[in-house]
Scaffold this active site. Structure first.
Site, PDB file in Angstrom:
ATOM      1  N   CYS A  66       1.019  -0.882   0.186  1.00  0.00           N
ATOM      2  CA  CYS A  66       0.050   0.022   0.080  1.00  0.00           C
ATOM      3  C   CYS A  66       0.308   1.083  -0.197  1.00  0.00           C
ATOM      4  O   CYS A  66       1.870   1.637   1.034  1.00  0.00           O
ATOM      5  CB  CYS A  66      -0.770   0.134   1.271  1.00  0.00           C
TER       6      CYS A  66
ATOM      7  N   SER B 259     -10.941   3.577   0.753  1.00  0.00           N
ATOM      8  CA  SER B 259     -10.523   4.882   0.119  1.00  0.00           C
ATOM      9  C   SER B 259     -11.264   5.182   1.529  1.00  0.00           C
ATOM     10  O   SER B 259     -10.980   7.040   1.378  1.00  0.00           O
ATOM     11  CB  SER B 259     -11.271   4.755  -0.808  1.00  0.00           C
TER      12      SER B 259
ATOM     13  N   CYS C 155      -5.659   1.010   5.789  1.00  0.00           N
ATOM     14  CA  CYS C 155      -5.730  -0.208   5.123  1.00  0.00           C
ATOM     15  C   CYS C 155      -6.149  -0.815   6.707  1.00  0.00           C
ATOM     16  O   CYS C 155      -6.468  -1.109   7.643  1.00  0.00           O
ATOM     17  CB  CYS C 155      -4.373  -0.942   4.585  1.00  0.00           C
TER      18      CYS C 155
ATOM     19  N   CYS D 213     -19.287  -0.005   4.510  1.00  0.00           N
ATOM     20  CA  CYS D 213     -20.918  -0.005   5.020  1.00  0.00           C
ATOM     21  C   CYS D 213     -21.349   1.677   5.197  1.00  0.00           C
ATOM     22  O   CYS D 213     -20.991   2.483   6.204  1.00  0.00           O
ATOM     23  CB  CYS D 213     -21.625  -0.467   6.089  1.00  0.00           C
TER      24      CYS D 213
END
Length: 314
Positions: free
Chosen positions: A77, A92, A97, A105
């Site tokens: 990453c 994002s 991470c 959600c």
């Protein structure tokens, strides 16, 4: 009395699960997955992807990592500047991470992953029960509405609205809850359903599946009395997971080579000395019949099975 007890209990568990899903921070990789200062500087100076991958391979040598990108590269990453553990993905929306990330959600304004996946499942289950309870309670008045047995007041429209809302939410939540129950049984995340994790032998959508019973225990824990309570009981640390692609122990490999070597163990595979965690021992210490059927089953032969929780990527 029974009506009030059931109503308040279901509502309380619904609110508790929802609260835990929202306010449980997503778990992030530990510091061991971060590059050292020297490796980070060297990585940033390198312009060739091949050289950068060599740096990452050297840093990931002793990490419990078994999956790669589709192009066989180390999963790194650039935003968080760390090597991604298995099943870890960058969110994002949260800009971090997340370990065993399932999805972000919007209904809970949080990432659903290793730290709160159990709470999310309980939230769906208690939401389902609560909607069912409301719809069943209002059903008799809903029937009377259509038979014109209710008094002609504004309250009858409230009954109609309440029934339809409860029924629609019940149907929508039922489909989502059923889908996640299927994911738990297969030990997959939503991301892994659309993009299978890539192991040394190639992509395998069932690579982390240990059988339905053990998959369930991995999410809910060993103590069944805590399964329906929104407290964290999931097994493991979120950074490494038992896989169905069993790797033989070096001593066992020497013994089994006299008969038939395990096909899943490559000639260049190294075997770090990191021990199994207690939770993974419990998942793998029982019978050796947990490998599900499928083409990957040919990779595991009879004998004493052992799984190392860390390995080097080749």
């Amino acid at each position: 009395v029974v009506y009030l007890v059931v109503f308040h209990l279901s509502f309380f568990m619904f609110v508790w699960s929802y609260w835990k899903t929202i306010f449980t921070a997503p778990a992030s990789p530990s510091k061991e997955f971060c590059l050292s200062k020297a490796d980070k500087e060297q990585y940033e100076k390198e312009e060739r992807p091949e050289s950068q991958q060599e740096i990452l391979r050297r840093a990931a040598k002793d990490l419990p990592i078994y999956t790669t990108t589709a192009s066989r590269a180390i999963r790194y990453c650039d935003r968080c500047q760390l090597i991604k553990p298995d099943r870890c993905h960058h969110c994002s929306a949260c800009d971090i991470c997340v370990l065993k990330m399932d999805h972000h959600c919007p209904w809970v304004n949080n990432c659903v992953g290793f730290s709160n996946y159990k709470f999310f499942l309980l939230f769906l289950m208690y939401s389902l029960l609560y909607c069912l309870f409301v719809a069943a309670t209002v059903l008799q008045y809903f029937i009377k509405f259509w038979t014109n047995e209710l008094p002609d007041t504004h309250a009858k429209f409230h009954v109609l609205f309440l029934f339809f809302v409860a029924a629609m939410f019940f149907i929508s939540i039922l489909s989502l809850f059923s889908y996640h129950c299927w994911l738990v049984g297969k030990n997959r995340s939503t991301i892994e359903t659309f993009r299978a994790p890539t192991f040394r032998n190639g992509p395998d959508k069932n690579g982390f599946s240990l059988g339905c019973s053990k998959n369930l225990r991995e999410v809910f824990g060993d103590e069944k009395k805590y399964w329906l309570i929104p407290i964290f009981t999931s097994l493991g640390d979120g950074c490494n997971f038992p896989t169905r692609l069993v790797i033989m122990d070096p001593e066992q490999l020497t013994v089994s080579s006299q008969n038939e070597p395990a096909k899943s163990s490559g000639a260049n595979q190294s075997f770090p000395t990191r021990p199994l965690s207690e939770s993974q021992n419990r998942l793998l210490a029982s019978d050796s019949q947990w490998v599900e059927g499928g083409p990957e089953e040919e990779n595991v032969k009879s004998g004493s099975l052992h799984h190392n929780t860390s390995g080097s990527l080749v």
